[in-house]
Design a protein around this motif. Structure first.
Motif, PDB file in Angstrom:
ATOM      1  N   GLY A 146       0.793  -1.218   0.000  1.00  0.00           N
ATOM      2  CA  GLY A 146       0.000   0.000   0.000  1.00  0.00           C
ATOM      3  C   GLY A 146       0.824   1.265   0.000  1.00  0.00           C
ATOM      4  N   ARG A 147       2.143   1.134  -0.012  1.00  0.00           N
ATOM      5  CA  ARG A 147       3.026   2.302  -0.023  1.00  0.00           C
ATOM      6  C   ARG A 147       3.469   2.612  -1.462  1.00  0.00           C
ATOM      7  N   ILE A 148       3.853   3.864  -1.697  1.00  0.00           N
ATOM      8  CA  ILE A 148       4.369   4.291  -3.002  1.00  0.00           C
ATOM      9  C   ILE A 148       5.700   4.994  -2.780  1.00  0.00           C
ATOM     10  N   LEU A 149       6.664   4.700  -3.625  1.00  0.00           N
ATOM     11  CA  LEU A 149       7.949   5.380  -3.574  1.00  0.00           C
ATOM     12  C   LEU A 149       8.268   5.929  -4.958  1.00  0.00           C
ATOM     13  N   ALA A 150       8.769   7.155  -5.013  1.00  0.00           N
ATOM     14  CA  ALA A 150       9.132   7.785  -6.280  1.00  0.00           C
ATOM     15  C   ALA A 150      10.641   7.806  -6.449  1.00  0.00           C
ATOM     16  N   LEU A 151      11.102   7.694  -7.683  1.00  0.00           N
ATOM     17  CA  LEU A 151      12.514   7.914  -7.954  1.00  0.00           C
ATOM     18  C   LEU A 151      12.865   9.344  -7.551  1.00  0.00           C
ATOM     19  N   ALA A 156      18.058   9.632 -11.916  1.00  0.00           N
ATOM     20  CA  ALA A 156      17.724   8.256 -11.550  1.00  0.00           C
ATOM     21  C   ALA A 156      16.819   7.622 -12.604  1.00  0.00           C
ATOM     22  N   LEU A 157      15.888   8.409 -13.128  1.00  0.00           N
ATOM     23  CA  LEU A 157      15.018   7.911 -14.191  1.00  0.00           C
ATOM     24  C   LEU A 157      15.831   7.617 -15.440  1.00  0.00           C
ATOM     25  N   ASP A 158      16.768   8.487 -15.773  1.00  0.00           N
ATOM     26  CA  ASP A 158      17.612   8.268 -16.949  1.00  0.00           C
ATOM     27  C   ASP A 158      18.436   6.997 -16.796  1.00  0.00           C
ATOM     28  N   ARG A 159      18.995   6.783 -15.617  1.00  0.00           N
ATOM     29  CA  ARG A 159      19.771   5.564 -15.372  1.00  0.00           C
ATOM     30  C   ARG A 159      18.878   4.332 -15.483  1.00  0.00           C
ATOM     31  N   TYR A 160      17.673   4.433 -14.943  1.00  0.00           N
ATOM     32  CA  TYR A 160      16.737   3.305 -15.014  1.00  0.00           C
ATOM     33  C   TYR A 160      16.388   2.981 -16.461  1.00  0.00           C
ATOM     34  N   THR A 161      16.116   4.008 -17.257  1.00  0.00           N
ATOM     35  CA  THR A 161      15.743   3.736 -18.647  1.00  0.00           C
ATOM     36  C   THR A 161      16.899   3.116 -19.427  1.00  0.00           C
ATOM     37  N   TYR A 162      18.128   3.420 -19.023  1.00  0.00           N
ATOM     38  CA  TYR A 162      19.261   2.725 -19.662  1.00  0.00           C
ATOM     39  C   TYR A 162      19.245   1.245 -19.298  1.00  0.00           C
ATOM     40  N   VAL A 207       6.940   4.281 -19.596  1.00  0.00           N
ATOM     41  CA  VAL A 207       6.842   4.849 -18.251  1.00  0.00           C
ATOM     42  C   VAL A 207       5.655   5.809 -18.163  1.00  0.00           C
ATOM     43  N   LEU A 208       5.543   6.724 -19.122  1.00  0.00           N
ATOM     44  CA  LEU A 208       4.470   7.707 -19.087  1.00  0.00           C
ATOM     45  C   LEU A 208       3.112   7.064 -19.336  1.00  0.00           C
ATOM     46  N   ARG A 209       3.048   6.137 -20.275  1.00  0.00           N
ATOM     47  CA  ARG A 209       1.781   5.462 -20.561  1.00  0.00           C
ATOM     48  C   ARG A 209       1.285   4.664 -19.365  1.00  0.00           C
ATOM     49  N   ASP A 210       2.201   4.013 -18.649  1.00  0.00           N
ATOM     50  CA  ASP A 210       1.824   3.073 -17.591  1.00  0.00           C
ATOM     51  C   ASP A 210       1.902   3.657 -16.188  1.00  0.00           C
ATOM     52  N   THR A 211       2.034   4.969 -16.063  1.00  0.00           N
ATOM     53  CA  THR A 211       2.193   5.564 -14.739  1.00  0.00           C
ATOM     54  C   THR A 211       1.051   5.203 -13.806  1.00  0.00           C
ATOM     55  N   GLY A 212      -0.174   5.282 -14.288  1.00  0.00           N
ATOM     56  CA  GLY A 212      -1.325   4.975 -13.439  1.00  0.00           C
ATOM     57  C   GLY A 212      -1.295   3.563 -12.901  1.00  0.00           C
ATOM     58  N   LYS A 213      -0.962   2.615 -13.750  1.00  0.00           N
ATOM     59  CA  LYS A 213      -0.871   1.215 -13.324  1.00  0.00           C
ATOM     60  C   LYS A 213       0.273   1.017 -12.343  1.00  0.00           C
ATOM     61  N   ASP A 214       1.423   1.611 -12.637  1.00  0.00           N
ATOM     62  CA  ASP A 214       2.592   1.436 -11.776  1.00  0.00           C
ATOM     63  C   ASP A 214       2.366   2.030 -10.390  1.00  0.00           C
ATOM     64  N   LEU A 215       1.664   3.154 -10.312  1.00  0.00           N
ATOM     65  CA  LEU A 215       1.389   3.759  -9.014  1.00  0.00           C
ATOM     66  C   LEU A 215       0.646   2.802  -8.102  1.00  0.00           C
ATOM     67  N   ARG A 216      -0.204   1.997  -8.678  1.00  0.00           N
ATOM     68  CA  ARG A 216      -1.033   1.105  -7.884  1.00  0.00           C
ATOM     69  C   ARG A 216      -0.300  -0.148  -7.416  1.00  0.00           C
ATOM     70  N   TYR A 221       7.759   6.326 -11.214  1.00  0.00           N
ATOM     71  CA  TYR A 221       8.974   6.659 -11.956  1.00  0.00           C
ATOM     72  C   TYR A 221       9.065   8.147 -12.253  1.00  0.00           C
ATOM     73  N   LEU A 222       8.007   8.903 -11.972  1.00  0.00           N
ATOM     74  CA  LEU A 222       8.071  10.348 -12.114  1.00  0.00           C
ATOM     75  C   LEU A 222       8.931  10.879 -10.969  1.00  0.00           C
ATOM     76  N   PRO A 223      10.006  11.596 -11.263  1.00  0.00           N
ATOM     77  CA  PRO A 223      10.947  11.990 -10.205  1.00  0.00           C
ATOM     78  C   PRO A 223      10.310  12.839  -9.114  1.00  0.00           C
ATOM     79  N   ALA A 224      10.674  12.543  -7.862  1.00  0.00           N
ATOM     80  CA  ALA A 224      10.092  13.237  -6.712  1.00  0.00           C
ATOM     81  C   ALA A 224      10.381  14.731  -6.748  1.00  0.00           C
ATOM     82  N   ASP A 225      11.573  15.129  -7.204  1.00  0.00           N
ATOM     83  CA  ASP A 225      11.859  16.558  -7.187  1.00  0.00           C
ATOM     84  C   ASP A 225      11.060  17.308  -8.249  1.00  0.00           C
ATOM     85  N   MET A 226      10.715  16.650  -9.356  1.00  0.00           N
ATOM     86  CA  MET A 226       9.842  17.281 -10.341  1.00  0.00           C
ATOM     87  C   MET A 226       8.425  17.418  -9.787  1.00  0.00           C
ATOM     88  N   LEU A 227       7.975  16.393  -9.096  1.00  0.00           N
ATOM     89  CA  LEU A 227       6.655  16.461  -8.468  1.00  0.00           C
ATOM     90  C   LEU A 227       6.624  17.565  -7.412  1.00  0.00           C
TER      91      LEU A 227
END
Length: 350
Positions: A146-151, A156-162, A207-216, A221-227
């Motif tokens: 039930g917890r959520i963690l953001a990159l 970090a997102l760029d490294r993950y996508t690599y 990542v962008l298409r599946d954000t809603g599913k991944d959140l659940r 994967y949306l960076p915390a500092d951007m949020l």
């Protein structure tokens, strides 16, 4: 292993688990098909292990690491194959994925039958891809928590996508150099870097298409500092007005993704128009990805998993048909790609 088993793994089973990617695999030049196809099968098996939420995350991680060791030549007494068949395969709802997990032993036999260079390349790409899966399992909370963690930040997102896709562009490029020498125009370091950015473009689209599913399942994967710049936390993305409030973050990441697609286009144009198979294998994911981004940019409920931005099967057929008409023309391919980039930019601003 018997040719019939190899043909089944790299034919029938591959088609069953790769869905649309099978089209790309089948259009590849002959020498590339088997190593790329087997790398996909092994990576798909690893991904299935990592994503089977009914198995404890620590157990999934242990099995993932065992598979990586097997791919890299560790001796197998059959324990891993039996464990995957009993612990993980039984939890699969799709029969092809169940069969894939039960076929790890034969798949590893195929790998051992490759020449040294192809075997090393497959081992390298599967190792890197499983590092991306390991990152997910070690970084994010249990899907049931039930917890959520953001990159933390875009780096970090760029490294993950690599780790999960950019490395595939690098692998693909090295396989092209090995099996279709002289095809790619340009300095190898530049071409390889563009291949990496090509892979990152496709993963950013996912990542962008599946954000809603991944959140659940606890993954943001949306960076915390951007949020935070827009006074948002990962948990806020589940609220009813989240799609609107997080739109500036989405649009910023869409602009980043478009820059990656421009390099994907440059990569494609480095392939001569006469190398039709290789060109088609690049054009299809670019156009499918960009059309997905157009839908995403138009989607006012993009964080709702019930309203995911996904192109229709008929659209895929349309893309395939038109691609054959334009594949040999740099100008027509460029115009097609740029028209879609312009469509996204018109919706999100530059």
């Amino acid at each position: 292993m018997p040719d019939s088993n190899r043909a089944y793994l790299l034919g029938t089973l591959l088609k069953g688990v790769s869905r649309s990617f099978y089209l790309t695999l089948r259009v590849l030049p002959a020498g590339m098909r088997d190593p790329v196809g087997l790398a996909y099968l092994l990576a798909r098996a690893a991904d299935t292990i990592a994503d089977t939420s009914l198995v404890d995350p620590e157990r999934r991680l242990a099995l993932l690491l065992d598979l990586r060791a097997q791919v890299n030549g560790a001796r197998d007494d059959g324990t891993l194959s039996r464990t995957l068949a009993t612990e993980v395969a039984r939890e699969q709802t799709q029969s092809d994925e169940k069969v894939l997990l039960e076929s790890i032993g034969p798949a590893l036999d195929v790998l051992e039958g490759f020449g040294e260079a192809d075997r090393a390349a497959v081992r390298d790409i599967v190792t890197t891809l499983t590092q991306g899966m390991e990152f997910d399992l070690r970084t994010f909370p249990d899907e049931q928590s039930g917890r959520i963690l953001a990159l933390p930040e875009p780096e970090a997102l760029d490294r993950y996508t690599y780790l999960v896709a950019g490395c595939v562009g690098e692998f693909w490029t090295r396989m092209t150099y090995a099996h279709v020498p002289g095809t790619l125009k340009g300095e190898p370091p530049t071409v390889i870097d563009r291949g990496i950015r090509f892979g990152k473009a496709l993963q950013m689209t996912n990542v962008l298409r599946d954000t809603g599913k991944d959140l659940r399942i606890g993954r943001c994967y949306l960076p915390a500092d951007m949020l935070a710049h827009h006074e948002l936390r990962a948990e806020d993305l589940l609220l009813p007005d989240a799609s609107l409030r997080a739109r500036p973050v989405r649009d910023a990441l869409l602009r980043t993704t478009l820059a990656l697609y421009r390099d994907a286009l440059a990569y494609t144009l480095a392939i001569p128009g006469t190398a039709i198979r290789l060109r088609l294998a690049c054009i299809w994911p670019i156009i499918i990805g960009l059309e997905t981004l157009v839908l995403l940019a138009d989607n006012d409920a993009w964080l709702d998993p019930a309203r995911v931005s996904k192109i229709r099967r008929n659209d895929v057929y349309r893309i395939l048909a038109y691609s054959f008409a334009v594949v040999m023309s740099d100008s027509l391919v460029t115009r097609w790609v740029n028209r879609l980039i312009d469509a996204v930019e018109a919706r999100v601003g530059v």
